[in-house]
Design a protein around this motif. Structure first.
Motif, PDB file in Angstrom:
ATOM      1  N   GLY A  45       0.833  -1.198   0.000  1.00 61.28           N
ATOM      2  CA  GLY A  45       0.000   0.000   0.000  1.00 61.28           C
ATOM      3  C   GLY A  45       0.865   1.245   0.000  1.00 61.28           C
ATOM      4  N   THR A  46       1.835   1.284  -0.877  1.00 62.98           N
ATOM      5  CA  THR A  46       2.891   2.300  -0.826  1.00 62.98           C
ATOM      6  C   THR A  46       2.425   3.697  -1.209  1.00 62.98           C
ATOM      7  OG1 THR A  46       5.241   2.613  -1.362  1.00 62.98           O
ATOM      8  CG2 THR A  46       3.769   2.048  -3.196  1.00 62.98           C
ATOM      9  N   GLY A  47       1.255   3.838  -1.848  1.00 62.36           N
ATOM     10  CA  GLY A  47       0.792   5.162  -2.254  1.00 62.36           C
ATOM     11  C   GLY A  47       1.723   5.787  -3.267  1.00 62.36           C
ATOM     12  N   CYS A  48       2.276   6.949  -2.953  1.00 64.26           N
ATOM     13  CA  CYS A  48       3.211   7.638  -3.847  1.00 64.26           C
ATOM     14  C   CYS A  48       4.634   7.135  -3.680  1.00 64.26           C
ATOM     15  CB  CYS A  48       3.152   9.142  -3.617  1.00 64.26           C
ATOM     16  SG  CYS A  48       3.609   9.648  -1.944  1.00 64.26           S
ATOM     17  N   GLY A  49       4.826   6.085  -2.862  1.00 59.84           N
ATOM     18  CA  GLY A  49       6.160   5.508  -2.684  1.00 59.84           C
ATOM     19  C   GLY A  49       6.982   6.169  -1.606  1.00 59.84           C
ATOM     20  N   ILE A  50       6.339   6.851  -0.667  1.00 59.73           N
ATOM     21  CA  ILE A  50       7.076   7.628   0.319  1.00 59.73           C
ATOM     22  C   ILE A  50       8.028   6.768   1.154  1.00 59.73           C
ATOM     23  CG2 ILE A  50       5.050   7.583   1.864  1.00 59.73           C
ATOM     24  CD1 ILE A  50       7.873  10.238   1.727  1.00 59.73           C
ATOM     25  N   ILE A  51       7.598   5.613   1.631  1.00 56.47           N
ATOM     26  CA  ILE A  51       8.483   4.814   2.493  1.00 56.47           C
ATOM     27  C   ILE A  51       9.664   4.250   1.707  1.00 56.47           C
ATOM     28  CG2 ILE A  51       8.618   2.690   3.871  1.00 56.47           C
ATOM     29  CD1 ILE A  51       5.922   3.470   5.099  1.00 56.47           C
ATOM     30  N   PRO A  52       9.472   3.638   0.524  1.00 56.28           N
ATOM     31  CA  PRO A  52      10.653   3.227  -0.244  1.00 56.28           C
ATOM     32  C   PRO A  52      11.598   4.378  -0.564  1.00 56.28           C
ATOM     33  CG  PRO A  52       8.705   2.141  -1.111  1.00 56.28           C
ATOM     34  CD  PRO A  52       8.230   3.151  -0.099  1.00 56.28           C
ATOM     35  N   MET A  53      11.052   5.576  -0.810  1.00 60.05           N
ATOM     36  CA  MET A  53      11.918   6.707  -1.139  1.00 60.05           C
ATOM     37  C   MET A  53      12.647   7.234   0.091  1.00 60.05           C
ATOM     38  SD  MET A  53      11.685   6.789  -4.342  1.00 60.05           S
ATOM     39  CE  MET A  53      12.266   8.343  -5.009  1.00 60.05           C
ATOM     40  N   ILE A  54      12.002   7.205   1.257  1.00 58.05           N
ATOM     41  CA  ILE A  54      12.707   7.560   2.497  1.00 58.05           C
ATOM     42  C   ILE A  54      13.907   6.639   2.683  1.00 58.05           C
ATOM     43  CG2 ILE A  54      12.556   7.540   5.017  1.00 58.05           C
ATOM     44  CD1 ILE A  54       9.652   8.493   4.737  1.00 58.05           C
ATOM     45  N   MET A  55      13.724   5.362   2.365  1.00 56.34           N
ATOM     46  CA  MET A  55      14.810   4.386   2.523  1.00 56.34           C
ATOM     47  C   MET A  55      16.000   4.680   1.626  1.00 56.34           C
ATOM     48  SD  MET A  55      12.712   0.797   2.807  1.00 56.34           S
ATOM     49  CE  MET A  55      11.753   0.375   4.271  1.00 56.34           C
ATOM     50  N   GLN A  56      15.787   5.460   0.563  1.00 56.70           N
ATOM     51  CA  GLN A  56      16.890   5.795  -0.350  1.00 56.70           C
ATOM     52  C   GLN A  56      17.763   6.919   0.169  1.00 56.70           C
ATOM     53  OE1 GLN A  56      17.180   3.569  -2.910  1.00 56.70           O
ATOM     54  NE2 GLN A  56      15.386   2.775  -1.816  1.00 56.70           N
ATOM     55  N   ARG A  57      17.325   7.597   1.237  1.00 60.70           N
ATOM     56  CA  ARG A  57      18.083   8.744   1.723  1.00 60.70           C
ATOM     57  C   ARG A  57      19.418   8.350   2.314  1.00 60.70           C
ATOM     58  NH1 ARG A  57      14.408  12.466   5.450  1.00 60.70           N
ATOM     59  NH2 ARG A  57      14.536  10.647   6.799  1.00 60.70           N
ATOM     60  N   ASP A  58      19.472   7.176   2.940  1.00 59.77           N
ATOM     61  CA  ASP A  58      20.698   6.776   3.637  1.00 59.77           C
ATOM     62  C   ASP A  58      20.741   5.264   3.744  1.00 59.77           C
ATOM     63  OD1 ASP A  58      23.106   7.182   5.188  1.00 59.77           O
ATOM     64  OD2 ASP A  58      21.920   6.651   6.952  1.00 59.77           O
ATOM     65  N   ASN A  59      21.857   4.664   3.324  1.00 62.87           N
ATOM     66  CA  ASN A  59      22.058   3.227   3.471  1.00 62.87           C
ATOM     67  C   ASN A  59      20.877   2.432   2.892  1.00 62.87           C
ATOM     68  OD1 ASN A  59      23.774   1.144   4.380  1.00 62.87           O
ATOM     69  ND2 ASN A  59      22.469   0.796   6.168  1.00 62.87           N
ATOM     70  N   PRO A  60      20.528   2.639   1.624  1.00 58.94           N
ATOM     71  CA  PRO A  60      19.332   2.007   1.061  1.00 58.94           C
ATOM     72  C   PRO A  60      19.430   0.492   1.016  1.00 58.94           C
ATOM     73  CG  PRO A  60      20.651   3.014  -0.671  1.00 58.94           C
ATOM     74  CD  PRO A  60      21.241   3.466   0.625  1.00 58.94           C
ATOM     75  N   PRO A  61      18.293  -0.199   1.115  1.00 61.40           N
ATOM     76  CA  PRO A  61      18.299  -1.659   1.023  1.00 61.40           C
ATOM     77  C   PRO A  61      18.696  -2.125  -0.374  1.00 61.40           C
ATOM     78  CG  PRO A  61      16.049  -0.822   1.059  1.00 61.40           C
ATOM     79  CD  PRO A  61      16.939   0.349   1.322  1.00 61.40           C
ATOM     80  N   ALA A  62      19.065  -3.400  -0.474  1.00 58.77           N
ATOM     81  CA  ALA A  62      19.504  -3.955  -1.758  1.00 58.77           C
ATOM     82  C   ALA A  62      18.420  -3.817  -2.816  1.00 58.77           C
ATOM     83  CB  ALA A  62      19.886  -5.425  -1.586  1.00 58.77           C
ATOM     84  N   ARG A  63      17.171  -4.026  -2.400  1.00 59.69           N
ATOM     85  CA  ARG A  63      16.031  -3.837  -3.306  1.00 59.69           C
ATOM     86  C   ARG A  63      14.788  -3.596  -2.476  1.00 59.69           C
ATOM     87  NH1 ARG A  63      14.453  -7.326  -8.736  1.00 59.69           N
ATOM     88  NH2 ARG A  63      12.946  -5.790  -9.541  1.00 59.69           N
ATOM     89  N   VAL A  64      13.927  -2.726  -2.963  1.00 58.56           N
ATOM     90  CA  VAL A  64      12.667  -2.483  -2.274  1.00 58.56           C
ATOM     91  C   VAL A  64      11.551  -2.396  -3.313  1.00 58.56           C
ATOM     92  CG1 VAL A  64      13.130   0.007  -2.173  1.00 58.56           C
ATOM     93  CG2 VAL A  64      11.388  -0.992  -0.685  1.00 58.56           C
ATOM     94  N   TYR A  65      10.485  -3.148  -3.069  1.00 56.42           N
ATOM     95  CA  TYR A  65       9.292  -3.127  -3.899  1.00 56.42           C
ATOM     96  C   TYR A  65       8.256  -2.221  -3.225  1.00 56.42           C
ATOM     97  CZ  TYR A  65      11.221  -7.446  -5.916  1.00 56.42           C
ATOM     98  OH  TYR A  65      12.035  -8.387  -6.513  1.00 56.42           O
ATOM     99  N   GLY A  66       7.590  -1.394  -4.019  1.00 57.50           N
ATOM    100  CA  GLY A  66       6.485  -0.590  -3.518  1.00 57.50           C
ATOM    101  C   GLY A  66       5.210  -1.051  -4.199  1.00 57.50           C
TER     102      GLY A  66
END
Length: 245
Positions: A45-66
């Motif tokens: 239920g990622t909506g506009c992708g806010i949580i996956p994009m927050i994760m990109q700010r620092d030390n991002p995960p290997a892969r994230v699905y939204g």
């Protein structure tokens, strides 16, 4: 449709709209999840992708699905990915119903699943029109049991599900986790200040874990001098609507 390009740190951007926007709870949930660089993660239920994009700010995960069922949300998510110069191989928008997931879903491979679900149980009659706001706020297209079943399919053994919700839904959320074989392990309440009752909780469960739950100190968003230090750290790189930080 009016879109707003919202800057995060590190050249990361999110596109918000009246239909798909975000608030403090998304930042709190992302921080609470404690994602790691090696993780394969999914945000339901990622909506506009806010949580996956927050994760990109620092030390991002290997892969994230939204994962999002509404096309407009996925469109905004893709715009943010493109604006931020990210690869969809690492930040992957998925237009899908979480109740059935999608072809090629990483079944049993995810280290982390997050979800900021609809908070309100849906008990009203059939709506003449299902707006994006109604879908986001009410359990119309999915409920917390559907979320936990989807997480069960995606998570590896020992993988974590992190959600947030209103305190009155705590029993439902714990019941849903346990019925999906995800044991509640960590809980934190969030209140506006020390004098007010909590308005939100953050809950982590682990797939296949034994019963034992840690209750963390309550987070008070406001102090006499303004936002608490923890909230300021979440928002420091993110401009507020009034232009202040």
């Amino acid at each position: 449709m009016e879109l707003h390009c919202e800057p995060l740190t590190g050249g990361i951007y999110v596109y918000s709209s009246e239909e798909h926007r975000f608030g403090t709870d998304a930042f709190l949930l992302a921080s609470f999840s404690g994602w790691r660089r090696k993780d394969i993660a999914a945000d339901l239920g990622t909506g506009c992708g806010i949580i996956p994009m927050i994760m990109q700010r620092d030390n991002p995960p290997a892969r994230v699905y939204g994962v999002e069922i509404q096309e407009q949300g996925i469109m905004q998510f893709r715009m943010g990915i493109e604006k931020s110069g990210l690869s969809e191989e690492r930040v992957t928008p998925v237009l899908a119903d979480l109740k059935v997931l999608w072809n090629g879903a990483p079944y049993g491979q995810c280290d982390l699943v997050t979800c900021n679900p609809p908070y309100k149980a849906y008990r009203a009659g059939i709506e003449s029109s299902l707006t994006a706001q109604k879908i986001a706020r009410h359990e119309i297209l999915c409920n917390i049991y559907d979320v936990c079943e989807a997480a069960k399919k995606l998570l590896k053994f020992g993988g974590r599900l992190c959600i947030c919700n209103r305190p009155e839904r705590l029993a439902d959320c714990m019941d849903a986790m346990r019925k999906s074989g995800i044991e509640p392990k960590r809980l934190r309440f969030v209140a506006k200040n020390p004098e007010s009752a909590p308005w939100l909780f953050l809950l982590e469960g682990k797939k296949g874990s034994k019963p034992f739950m840690q209750v963390e100190p309550q987070l008070h968003i406001r102090t006499e001098s303004g936002d608490c230090d923890e909230i300021r750290r979440l928002y420091e790189p993110f401009p507020r609507e009034d232009g202040k930080r």
